[in-house]
Write a protein that holds these residues in place. Structure first.
Motif, PDB file in Angstrom:
ATOM      1  N   UNK A  37       0.819  -1.210   0.000  1.00 35.10           N
ATOM      2  CA  UNK A  37       0.000   0.000   0.000  1.00 35.10           C
ATOM      3  C   UNK A  37       0.854   1.261   0.000  1.00 35.10           C
ATOM      4  N   UNK A  38       1.924   1.250   0.778  1.00 36.32           N
ATOM      5  CA  UNK A  38       2.798   2.423   0.822  1.00 36.32           C
ATOM      6  C   UNK A  38       3.559   2.580  -0.497  1.00 36.32           C
ATOM      7  N   UNK A  39       3.936   1.472  -1.113  1.00 37.20           N
ATOM      8  CA  UNK A  39       4.571   1.536  -2.427  1.00 37.20           C
ATOM      9  C   UNK A  39       3.626   2.135  -3.459  1.00 37.20           C
ATOM     10  N   UNK A  40       2.353   1.778  -3.374  1.00 32.18           N
ATOM     11  CA  UNK A  40       1.370   2.324  -4.315  1.00 32.18           C
ATOM     12  C   UNK A  40       1.203   3.825  -4.096  1.00 32.18           C
ATOM     13  N   UNK A  41       1.093   4.241  -2.832  1.00 26.14           N
ATOM     14  CA  UNK A  41       0.987   5.670  -2.546  1.00 26.14           C
ATOM     15  C   UNK A  41       2.222   6.424  -3.051  1.00 26.14           C
ATOM     16  N   UNK A  42       3.388   5.836  -2.835  1.00 23.18           N
ATOM     17  CA  UNK A  42       4.630   6.476  -3.273  1.00 23.18           C
ATOM     18  C   UNK A  42       4.668   6.619  -4.791  1.00 23.18           C
ATOM     19  N   UNK A  43       4.151   5.612  -5.482  1.00 23.82           N
ATOM     20  CA  UNK A  43       4.126   5.670  -6.942  1.00 23.82           C
ATOM     21  C   UNK A  43       3.154   6.736  -7.420  1.00 23.82           C
ATOM     22  N   UNK A  44       1.961   6.764  -6.837  1.00 24.21           N
ATOM     23  CA  UNK A  44       0.947   7.739  -7.244  1.00 24.21           C
ATOM     24  C   UNK A  44       1.441   9.162  -6.992  1.00 24.21           C
ATOM     25  N   UNK A  45       2.085   9.373  -5.860  1.00 25.14           N
ATOM     26  CA  UNK A  45       2.600  10.711  -5.522  1.00 25.14           C
ATOM     27  C   UNK A  45       3.975  10.982  -6.139  1.00 25.14           C
ATOM     28  N   UNK A  46       4.584   9.926  -6.685  1.00 28.93           N
ATOM     29  CA  UNK A  46       5.950  10.012  -7.211  1.00 28.93           C
ATOM     30  C   UNK A  46       6.886  10.580  -6.147  1.00 28.93           C
ATOM     31  N   UNK A  47       6.791  10.006  -4.956  1.00 29.78           N
ATOM     32  CA  UNK A  47       7.530  10.513  -3.800  1.00 29.78           C
ATOM     33  C   UNK A  47       8.141   9.347  -3.030  1.00 29.78           C
ATOM     34  N   UNK A  48       9.424   9.094  -3.264  1.00 29.90           N
ATOM     35  CA  UNK A  48      10.103   7.983  -2.601  1.00 29.90           C
ATOM     36  C   UNK A  48      10.254   8.231  -1.107  1.00 29.90           C
ATOM     37  N   UNK A  49      10.176   9.481  -0.673  1.00 29.25           N
ATOM     38  CA  UNK A  49      10.355   9.798   0.742  1.00 29.25           C
ATOM     39  C   UNK A  49       9.272   9.188   1.630  1.00 29.25           C
ATOM     40  N   UNK A  50       8.138   8.855   1.048  1.00 31.12           N
ATOM     41  CA  UNK A  50       7.092   8.190   1.828  1.00 31.12           C
ATOM     42  C   UNK A  50       7.587   6.859   2.382  1.00 31.12           C
ATOM     43  N   UNK A  51       8.560   6.269   1.708  1.00 36.04           N
ATOM     44  CA  UNK A  51       9.058   4.966   2.143  1.00 36.04           C
ATOM     45  C   UNK A  51       9.866   5.048   3.430  1.00 36.04           C
ATOM     46  N   UNK A  52      10.192   6.272   3.873  1.00 41.36           N
ATOM     47  CA  UNK A  52      10.852   6.421   5.174  1.00 41.36           C
ATOM     48  C   UNK A  52       9.943   5.931   6.299  1.00 41.36           C
ATOM     49  N   UNK A  53       8.646   5.816   6.011  1.00 44.59           N
ATOM     50  CA  UNK A  53       7.703   5.351   7.033  1.00 44.59           C
ATOM     51  C   UNK A  53       7.743   3.830   7.213  1.00 44.59           C
ATOM     52  N   UNK A  54       8.351   3.129   6.280  1.00 40.82           N
ATOM     53  CA  UNK A  54       8.313   1.669   6.321  1.00 40.82           C
ATOM     54  C   UNK A  54       8.816   1.108   7.640  1.00 40.82           C
ATOM     55  N   UNK A  55      10.067   1.387   7.957  1.00 38.54           N
ATOM     56  CA  UNK A  55      10.656   0.762   9.137  1.00 38.54           C
ATOM     57  C   UNK A  55       9.959   1.146  10.440  1.00 38.54           C
ATOM     58  N   UNK A  56       9.749   2.446  10.738  1.00 42.22           N
ATOM     59  CA  UNK A  56       9.123   2.764  12.024  1.00 42.22           C
ATOM     60  C   UNK A  56       7.706   2.212  12.165  1.00 42.22           C
ATOM     61  N   UNK A  57       6.956   2.207  11.072  1.00 44.37           N
ATOM     62  CA  UNK A  57       5.586   1.695  11.150  1.00 44.37           C
ATOM     63  C   UNK A  57       5.582   0.189  11.364  1.00 44.37           C
ATOM     64  N   UNK A  58       6.443  -0.523  10.663  1.00 43.14           N
ATOM     65  CA  UNK A  58       6.523  -1.970  10.829  1.00 43.14           C
ATOM     66  C   UNK A  58       6.938  -2.315  12.256  1.00 43.14           C
ATOM     67  N   UNK A  59       7.920  -1.597  12.784  1.00 42.92           N
ATOM     68  CA  UNK A  59       8.373  -1.873  14.145  1.00 42.92           C
ATOM     69  C   UNK A  59       7.258  -1.602  15.167  1.00 42.92           C
ATOM     70  N   UNK A  60       6.463  -0.575  14.906  1.00 39.02           N
ATOM     71  CA  UNK A  60       5.340  -0.282  15.795  1.00 39.02           C
ATOM     72  C   UNK A  60       4.270  -1.370  15.694  1.00 39.02           C
ATOM     73  N   UNK A  61       4.013  -1.838  14.483  1.00 38.67           N
ATOM     74  CA  UNK A  61       2.979  -2.850  14.270  1.00 38.67           C
ATOM     75  C   UNK A  61       3.294  -4.157  14.981  1.00 38.67           C
ATOM     76  N   UNK A  62       4.573  -4.494  15.088  1.00 47.63           N
ATOM     77  CA  UNK A  62       4.947  -5.773  15.695  1.00 47.63           C
ATOM     78  C   UNK A  62       5.357  -5.621  17.164  1.00 47.63           C
TER      79      UNK A  62
END
Length: 204
Positions: free
Chosen positions: A170-195
């Protein structure tokens, strides 16, 4: 490597590149042959159709990526570091795509899967296989993390692995639609929070 093998691999690589940067529907056999410098007769020597080539191209890509996944998710690497390294791997691949095309490429599997899942059963199954393989890597990392006590012990590793991968796509799709790779900075902190990770020590 003999000439026939080289030609076939060129078709696989060219098809994946064109479909990933555009879409399956927008890419024709003529486009693939022209971009690869390959004759149409050579194309039909190896593949009966564009669909057959696309399935083979994505299977080839998955087989190449498997070595990366085996390294990233190696049992020799601490479980949480496997997940951190996977996040870094995703962002690195997207950065490379931007350097080549100037645009966020997004996930090659989800894009073609969403486009063809209702009209091409073979491709749907291929994408499902690739999704399943990645989820299993994530699941094993979660099981190992639970075993060492570094994440929430109450989560179900399989369900959480599927949820994490859904978030990643989902975040990859948002990043593609916005053409903004910086959104992927959310990957690690969000995953760590989820688990419920109990440490935030970054990977080396």
């Amino acid at each position: 490597m003999d000439k026939q093998h080289t030609t076939r691999q060129k078709l696989l690589d060219t098809a994946l590149s064109l479909i990933w940067s555009s879409s399956y529907g927008n890419v024709t056999v003529d486009d693939i042959c022209k971009a690869g410098g390959i004759s149409k007769s050579s194309f039909y020597h190896f593949f009966k159709s564009k669909s057959e080539l696309a399935v083979a191209a994505y299977q080839s890509h998955w087989e190449k990526a498997a070595s990366d996944y085996n390294r990233i998710f190696s049992a020799l690497v601490a479980p949480l570091d496997r997940l951190r390294n996977y996040c870094a791997y995703i962002e690195h691949n997207m950065q490379q795509g931007i350097q080549k095309t100037g645009k966020m490429p997004g996930c090659p599997y989800s894009l073609v899967g969403a486009e063809l899942s209702l009209v091409d059963e073979t491709m749907r199954q291929q994408v499902q296989t690739m999704f399943g393989g990645i989820v299993r890597f994530i699941e094993q990392a979660l099981r190992d993390a639970q075993h060492e006590g570094s994440i929430d012990p109450s989560i179900d590793p399989h369900t959480m692995a599927e949820d994490l991968y859904s978030f990643i796509l989902g975040l990859l799709l948002q990043s593609k639609v916005r053409n903004d790779v910086n959104l992927l900075h959310r990957l690690e902190p969000t995953i760590m929070a989820m688990i419920g990770a109990k440490t935030s020590t970054p990977a080396n």
